[in-house]
Design a protein around this motif. Structure first.
Motif, PDB file in Angstrom:
ATOM      1  N   PRO A  31      48.372  65.728  76.375  1.00  0.00           N
ATOM      2  CA  PRO A  31      47.192  65.970  75.556  1.00  0.00           C
ATOM      3  C   PRO A  31      46.972  64.838  74.543  1.00  0.00           C
ATOM      4  N   SER A  32      45.874  64.941  73.828  1.00  0.00           N
ATOM      5  CA  SER A  32      45.539  63.905  72.849  1.00  0.00           C
ATOM      6  C   SER A  32      46.528  63.934  71.687  1.00  0.00           C
ATOM      7  N   PRO A  33      46.685  62.805  70.991  1.00  0.00           N
ATOM      8  CA  PRO A  33      47.578  62.791  69.830  1.00  0.00           C
ATOM      9  C   PRO A  33      47.235  63.873  68.802  1.00  0.00           C
ATOM     10  N   VAL A  34      45.966  64.081  68.547  1.00  0.00           N
ATOM     11  CA  VAL A  34      45.549  65.094  67.574  1.00  0.00           C
ATOM     12  C   VAL A  34      46.050  66.478  67.985  1.00  0.00           C
ATOM     13  N   ASP A  35      46.005  66.769  69.288  1.00  0.00           N
ATOM     14  CA  ASP A  35      46.413  68.086  69.779  1.00  0.00           C
ATOM     15  C   ASP A  35      47.895  68.374  69.597  1.00  0.00           C
ATOM     16  N   VAL A  36      48.709  67.331  69.425  1.00  0.00           N
ATOM     17  CA  VAL A  36      50.150  67.543  69.232  1.00  0.00           C
ATOM     18  C   VAL A  36      50.594  67.205  67.809  1.00  0.00           C
ATOM     19  N   GLY A  37      49.633  66.899  66.926  1.00  0.00           N
ATOM     20  CA  GLY A  37      49.967  66.606  65.532  1.00  0.00           C
ATOM     21  C   GLY A  37      50.413  65.179  65.288  1.00  0.00           C
ATOM     22  N   ALA A  38      50.122  64.272  66.226  1.00  0.00           N
ATOM     23  CA  ALA A  38      50.516  62.874  66.085  1.00  0.00           C
ATOM     24  C   ALA A  38      49.398  62.057  65.447  1.00  0.00           C
ATOM     25  N   ILE A  39      49.760  60.880  64.970  1.00  0.00           N
ATOM     26  CA  ILE A  39      48.758  60.003  64.346  1.00  0.00           C
ATOM     27  C   ILE A  39      48.259  58.933  65.313  1.00  0.00           C
ATOM     28  N   ALA A  53      53.036  60.104  81.766  1.00  0.00           N
ATOM     29  CA  ALA A  53      53.729  60.182  80.478  1.00  0.00           C
ATOM     30  C   ALA A  53      52.753  59.913  79.351  1.00  0.00           C
ATOM     31  N   SER A  54      53.116  60.402  78.187  1.00  0.00           N
ATOM     32  CA  SER A  54      52.387  60.083  76.966  1.00  0.00           C
ATOM     33  C   SER A  54      53.400  59.750  75.890  1.00  0.00           C
ATOM     34  N   VAL A  55      53.067  58.768  75.078  1.00  0.00           N
ATOM     35  CA  VAL A  55      53.910  58.385  73.951  1.00  0.00           C
ATOM     36  C   VAL A  55      53.094  58.609  72.694  1.00  0.00           C
ATOM     37  N   TYR A  56      53.696  59.304  71.744  1.00  0.00           N
ATOM     38  CA  TYR A  56      53.011  59.658  70.506  1.00  0.00           C
ATOM     39  C   TYR A  56      53.756  59.093  69.304  1.00  0.00           C
ATOM     40  N   VAL A  57      52.994  58.762  68.267  1.00  0.00           N
ATOM     41  CA  VAL A  57      53.561  58.313  67.000  1.00  0.00           C
ATOM     42  C   VAL A  57      53.342  59.419  65.972  1.00  0.00           C
ATOM     43  N   PHE A  58      54.414  59.795  65.286  1.00  0.00           N
ATOM     44  CA  PHE A  58      54.342  60.810  64.235  1.00  0.00           C
ATOM     45  C   PHE A  58      54.565  60.160  62.881  1.00  0.00           C
ATOM     46  N   GLU A  59      54.245  60.877  61.832  1.00  0.00           N
ATOM     47  CA  GLU A  59      54.322  60.323  60.481  1.00  0.00           C
ATOM     48  C   GLU A  59      55.742  60.153  59.973  1.00  0.00           C
ATOM     49  N   TRP A  61      60.261  60.186  60.978  1.00  0.00           N
ATOM     50  CA  TRP A  61      61.328  60.136  61.972  1.00  0.00           C
ATOM     51  C   TRP A  61      61.594  61.548  62.467  1.00  0.00           C
ATOM     52  N   ASN A  62      61.730  61.695  63.760  1.00  0.00           N
ATOM     53  CA  ASN A  62      61.985  62.980  64.406  1.00  0.00           C
ATOM     54  C   ASN A  62      60.818  63.955  64.243  1.00  0.00           C
ATOM     55  N   GLY A  63      59.666  63.457  63.784  1.00  0.00           N
ATOM     56  CA  GLY A  63      58.509  64.317  63.543  1.00  0.00           C
ATOM     57  C   GLY A  63      57.941  64.943  64.797  1.00  0.00           C
ATOM     58  N   GLY A  64      58.227  64.381  65.958  1.00  0.00           N
ATOM     59  CA  GLY A  64      57.678  64.907  67.204  1.00  0.00           C
ATOM     60  C   GLY A  64      58.597  65.850  67.956  1.00  0.00           C
ATOM     61  N   ALA A  65      59.737  66.197  67.387  1.00  0.00           N
ATOM     62  CA  ALA A  65      60.717  67.017  68.117  1.00  0.00           C
ATOM     63  C   ALA A  65      60.138  68.376  68.517  1.00  0.00           C
ATOM     64  N   ALA A  66      59.498  69.062  67.602  1.00  0.00           N
ATOM     65  CA  ALA A  66      58.939  70.387  67.917  1.00  0.00           C
ATOM     66  C   ALA A  66      57.826  70.277  68.946  1.00  0.00           C
ATOM     67  N   ALA A  67      56.984  69.257  68.829  1.00  0.00           N
ATOM     68  CA  ALA A  67      55.903  69.052  69.801  1.00  0.00           C
ATOM     69  C   ALA A  67      56.487  68.759  71.181  1.00  0.00           C
ATOM     70  N   GLY A  68      57.549  67.968  71.239  1.00  0.00           N
ATOM     71  CA  GLY A  68      58.198  67.662  72.516  1.00  0.00           C
ATOM     72  C   GLY A  68      58.762  68.905  73.178  1.00  0.00           C
ATOM     73  N   ASP A  69      59.406  69.765  72.383  1.00  0.00           N
ATOM     74  CA  ASP A  69      59.937  71.017  72.926  1.00  0.00           C
ATOM     75  C   ASP A  69      58.816  71.895  73.455  1.00  0.00           C
ATOM     76  N   TRP A  70      57.738  71.988  72.675  1.00  0.00           N
ATOM     77  CA  TRP A  70      56.596  72.822  73.068  1.00  0.00           C
ATOM     78  C   TRP A  70      55.965  72.313  74.365  1.00  0.00           C
ATOM     79  N   LEU A  71      55.727  71.008  74.450  1.00  0.00           N
ATOM     80  CA  LEU A  71      55.126  70.433  75.652  1.00  0.00           C
ATOM     81  C   LEU A  71      56.018  70.622  76.877  1.00  0.00           C
TER      82      LEU A  71
END
Length: 118
Positions: A31-39, A53-59, A61-71
């Motif tokens: 999904p889009s970065p906005v949909d997973v809380g990424a910047i 694959a998709s690579v996301y940047v979060f605000e 360190w480790n900010g994407g862990a919950a989104a990764g688990d959910w996806l």
């Protein structure tokens, strides 16, 4: 934290064909970065074996862990195999669309390279 542009450049280096040996082509992230809380972020595709694959940047360190688990929990199952990996503020979410060993090897290789392992 480094700038969004610096993190995107680092992510592209970690997923580049030169580094991974995989013929990945950039595409829109899903999904889009906005949909997973990424910047920010970008998508990748591999034709053989089929992998996306998709690579996301979060605000942070480790900010994407919950989104990764959910996806991963949302997609992983009998038809597809999904993985997520964290590298600092980056999240890699990848899905193999090819059942069997070739798809698994491509996923494992991409995750290893994303972590910076040779």
């Amino acid at each position: 934290m480094p700038s969004l542009e610096d993190e995107l450049a680092r992510a592209r280096a970690l997923t580049s064909t030169e580094w991974t040996g995989l013929d990945l082509v950039e595409r829109s992230p899903a999904p889009s970065p906005v949909d997973v809380g990424a910047i920010g972020g970008f998508g990748l595709a591999l034709a053989d074996p089929p992998l996306r694959a998709s690579v996301y940047v979060f605000e942070s360190w480790n900010g994407g862990a919950a989104a990764g688990d959910w996806l991963r929990d949302l997609v992983d199952g009998s038809q597809y195999h999904a993985v997520s990996a964290i590298n600092g503020a980056l999240l890699l979410f990848a899905v193999s669309e090819a059942p069997g060993e070739a798809g698994e090897l491509a996923l494992d290789h991409l995750v290893g390279k994303f972590h910076g392992m040779e």
